[in-house]
Design an enzyme around this catalytic site. Structure first.
Site, PDB file in Angstrom:
ATOM      1  N   LYS A 150      -4.117   5.547  30.334  1.00 52.93           N
ATOM      2  CA  LYS A 150      -3.999   6.765  29.535  1.00 52.93           C
ATOM      3  C   LYS A 150      -5.179   6.814  28.583  1.00 52.93           C
ATOM      4  CE  LYS A 150      -1.081  10.260  28.684  1.00 52.93           C
ATOM      5  NZ  LYS A 150       0.232   9.943  28.102  1.00 52.93           N
ATOM      6  N   HIS A 151      -5.933   7.881  28.627  1.00 59.76           N
ATOM      7  CA  HIS A 151      -7.104   8.047  27.771  1.00 59.76           C
ATOM      8  C   HIS A 151      -8.041   6.854  27.883  1.00 59.76           C
ATOM      9  CE1 HIS A 151      -5.345  11.664  26.245  1.00 59.76           C
ATOM     10  NE2 HIS A 151      -4.298  11.026  25.748  1.00 59.76           N
TER      11      HIS A 151
ATOM     12  N   ASN B 271     -11.212  -2.949  19.166  1.00 58.68           N
ATOM     13  CA  ASN B 271     -10.769  -4.333  19.308  1.00 58.68           C
ATOM     14  C   ASN B 271      -9.566  -4.407  20.243  1.00 58.68           C
ATOM     15  OD1 ASN B 271     -12.552  -5.833  17.518  1.00 58.68           O
ATOM     16  ND2 ASN B 271     -11.564  -4.745  15.823  1.00 58.68           N
TER      17      ASN B 271
ATOM     18  N   HIS C  83     -16.669  -0.310  23.941  1.00 60.17           N
ATOM     19  CA  HIS C  83     -16.586   0.732  22.909  1.00 60.17           C
ATOM     20  C   HIS C  83     -16.578   2.125  23.522  1.00 60.17           C
ATOM     21  CE1 HIS C  83     -18.369  -2.622  20.364  1.00 60.17           C
ATOM     22  NE2 HIS C  83     -17.214  -2.349  19.801  1.00 60.17           N
TER      23      HIS C  83
END
Length: 546
Positions: free
Chosen positions: A293-294, A440, A546
């Site tokens: 998801k996303h 993180n 990231h």
């Protein structure tokens, strides 16, 4: 369809150029005979080379050989045929320049009004894994030179580089009694330079890949649009297109869609993230399922069957799985598809799939709706090198893809207690997953399944807390006491900068830890692990994402 650049170009584009002579030299002969017939019917004289000329003659057309124009035979296995002043002069001569026209007349240079060239199939040759020598021979020299010449002189010459442009060309000739407007020729020139730029970039990229140099002095990137323009990007006010670029890699670009409505930018982005994750797991060793998801995993598991792996992956976060993406590392069977169909799922991506599985996901009831099903024909190699690009203001950040695989790493036991065999297997599993979680990242896992995932937090201790809470909520949803994280192991994508994150993991019930190590406070973190009876291993490799 060709697009005109602006209203200004359209106004300037009223100047017409009649096509009287065309030079045709094509590798892809799709639509060649039909195009030649339409040109001849309009009184256009044909000049051609080698195999193209033979094809046209076999179809009954009168064709002049380029060698008749140049006075030189084709030679050196066809490497030398069009690189001649009588070809390039006919393309480059400025029609409104008296000196150019006088030079053409003096040296017997026939003007070429239309160039139809598509290039040697270099990209296709690379894609099918041809050897070095064959690939080198498929680097076109004369074709790009002619295309660039004609495109530069688009004020007088029309240049066509792909069979898909033939209908546009013939439509233009129909509208203008066999002539082309300058606006149309400018649009063709733009497409021509796009093609030669992409072609050269593909060659440079192939040679760079062969050298192992992923960071050359001059970076060339070539892309070819795949399918139609997407409805929009991440948000409705953003435009989006999918491009094929770089060496072939099984995934969303190679995929065939078997069911469901059109894909969106977010669908493709999430499906790519999901498929790269399941590719970390050898399908011969275990069935793997990832629910995304996303672009973040909300559940990952391995098991004997895909159906069981899906059940375990779903258990990790059944709420977030709604409207998610499911990736599997094996052939999608109907039993797994039926299990997936119980939860609203946007996309399922797999190496292959049963027709019955597609039907179970909604194709039978609504071929244009239901869950989108993508089949890729294989799994990407997680160890393969490659480049990742990210735009920054005024440029690009480029890095090698993260192709470190935990199975290749030497794990260092740093605590008094070493992990058990079962813990070690789960530690390796959790670290594979953590590689694909936004930093993180904290991943709790037990018995080959994630039981809590914390992603994208500014503080690692917050990721640990969120993952623990997720495990507690998942246990409630499953009707269990406590938290799924009880008795789990935990993976961190980067080192614990303080002991607090590790203490949070211990409070969540974790018994073993895998992390890169390398903090100035490693001794403090190791001491805390020993005090709580945790086993801990260092990988020496970080997986920031990231």
């Amino acid at each position: 369809m060709l697009r005109y650049a602006s209203a200004r170009v359209v106004i300037e584009g009223r100047k017409m150029r009649k096509i009287e002579r065309a030079l045709i030299s094509v590798s892809d002969k799709t639509g060649l005979v039909e195009l030649a017939g339409a040109l001849v019917a309009r009184g256009v004289a044909l000049v051609s080379t080698g195999g193209t000329a033979r094809s046209l003659r076999e179809a009954g057309f009168a064709v002049a050989d380029v060698s008749d124009v140049t006075g030189f035979p084709e030679m050196m296995d066809g490497r030398l045929k069009t690189l001649h002043p009588r070809v390039h002069g006919g393309l480059l001569a400025v029609r409104d320049d008296a000196d150019h026209m006088a030079a053409a007349g003096q040296h017997g240079i026939p003007l070429i009004d239309l160039l139809v060239v598509n290039l040697y199939p270099f990209e296709a040759t690379v894609s099918r894994g041809a050897g070095f020598a064959e690939t080198i021979e498929n680097i076109d020299i004369g074709g790009p030179a002619m295309i660039r010449a004609a495109a530069k002189n688009h004020a007088g010459v029309a240049v066509v580089v792909d069979p898909s442009q033939y209908p546009d060309l013939l439509g233009e000739l129909d509208r203008n009694a066999g002539a082309t407007s300058s606006a149309f020729r400018l649009a063709l020139a733009r497409a021509a330079f796009e093609r030669t730029a992409a072609y050269d970039a593909a060659i440079a990229g192939w040679l760079q890949a062969g050298s192992g140099d992923l960071m050359p002095r001059h970076l060339s990137i070539a892309g070819e649009q795949v399918g139609a323009k997407l409805r929009y990007g991440e948000n409705p006010h953003q435009s989006a297109v999918l491009y094929r670029a770089g060496p072939p890699r099984p995934g969303v670009v190679t995929a065939r869609q078997l069911a469901g409505k059109a894909l969106s930018y977010n669908n493709l982005n999430d499906a790519d993230a999901a498929f790269e994750l399941v590719a970390e797991f050898d399908p011969d060793a275990a069935a793997a399922v990832a629910i995304i998801k996303h672009a973040n995993p909300c559940g990952v598991a391995v098991a004997e069957t895909l159906e069981e792996a899906y059940r375990l992956a779903l258990r990790c976060d059944p709420v977030s799985a709604f409207g998610g993406i499911v990736a599997v590392n094996r052939h999608l069977d109907v039993a797994t598809a039926r299990a997936i169909a119980k939860v609203f799922t946007e996309v399922v991506i797999a190496p292959s799939a049963d027709d019955a599985a597609c039907d179970a996901l909604g194709r039978e009831k609504n071929p244009a709706g239901g869950t989108r099903v993508l089949v890729t024909g294989g799994l990407p190699d997680p160890r393969a090198p490659g480049r990742l690009l990210r735009p920054v203001a005024g440029g690009l950040l480029v890095q090698g893809r993260d192709n470190a695989v935990v199975a290749d790493l030497t794990l260092e036991v740093v605590t008094r207690r070493a992990p058990s065999a079962a813990e070690l297997a789960d530690l390796r599993f959790a670290f594979r997953v953590a590689k694909h979680v936004k930093s993180n990242a904290i991943v709790y896992a037990r018995a080959g399944a994630t039981v809590g995932i914390g992603a994208g937090q500014m503080s690692r201790v917050d990721s640990a807390r969120i993952a623990r809470w997720k495990g507690t909520e998942a246990a409630k949803a499953a009707g269990l006491e406590g938290s799924l994280t009880d008795g789990s192991v935990v993976a961190s994508d980067a080192f614990f900068p303080f002991a607090d994150g590790l203490l949070e993991a211990a409070a969540a019930g974790a018994t073993a830890v895998i992390q890169p190590g390398g903090s100035v406070r490693d001794a403090e973190v190791i001491r805390a692990a020993d005090e709580h009876g945790l086993a801990m291993v260092f990988t020496g490799v970080r997986h920031f994402r990231h």
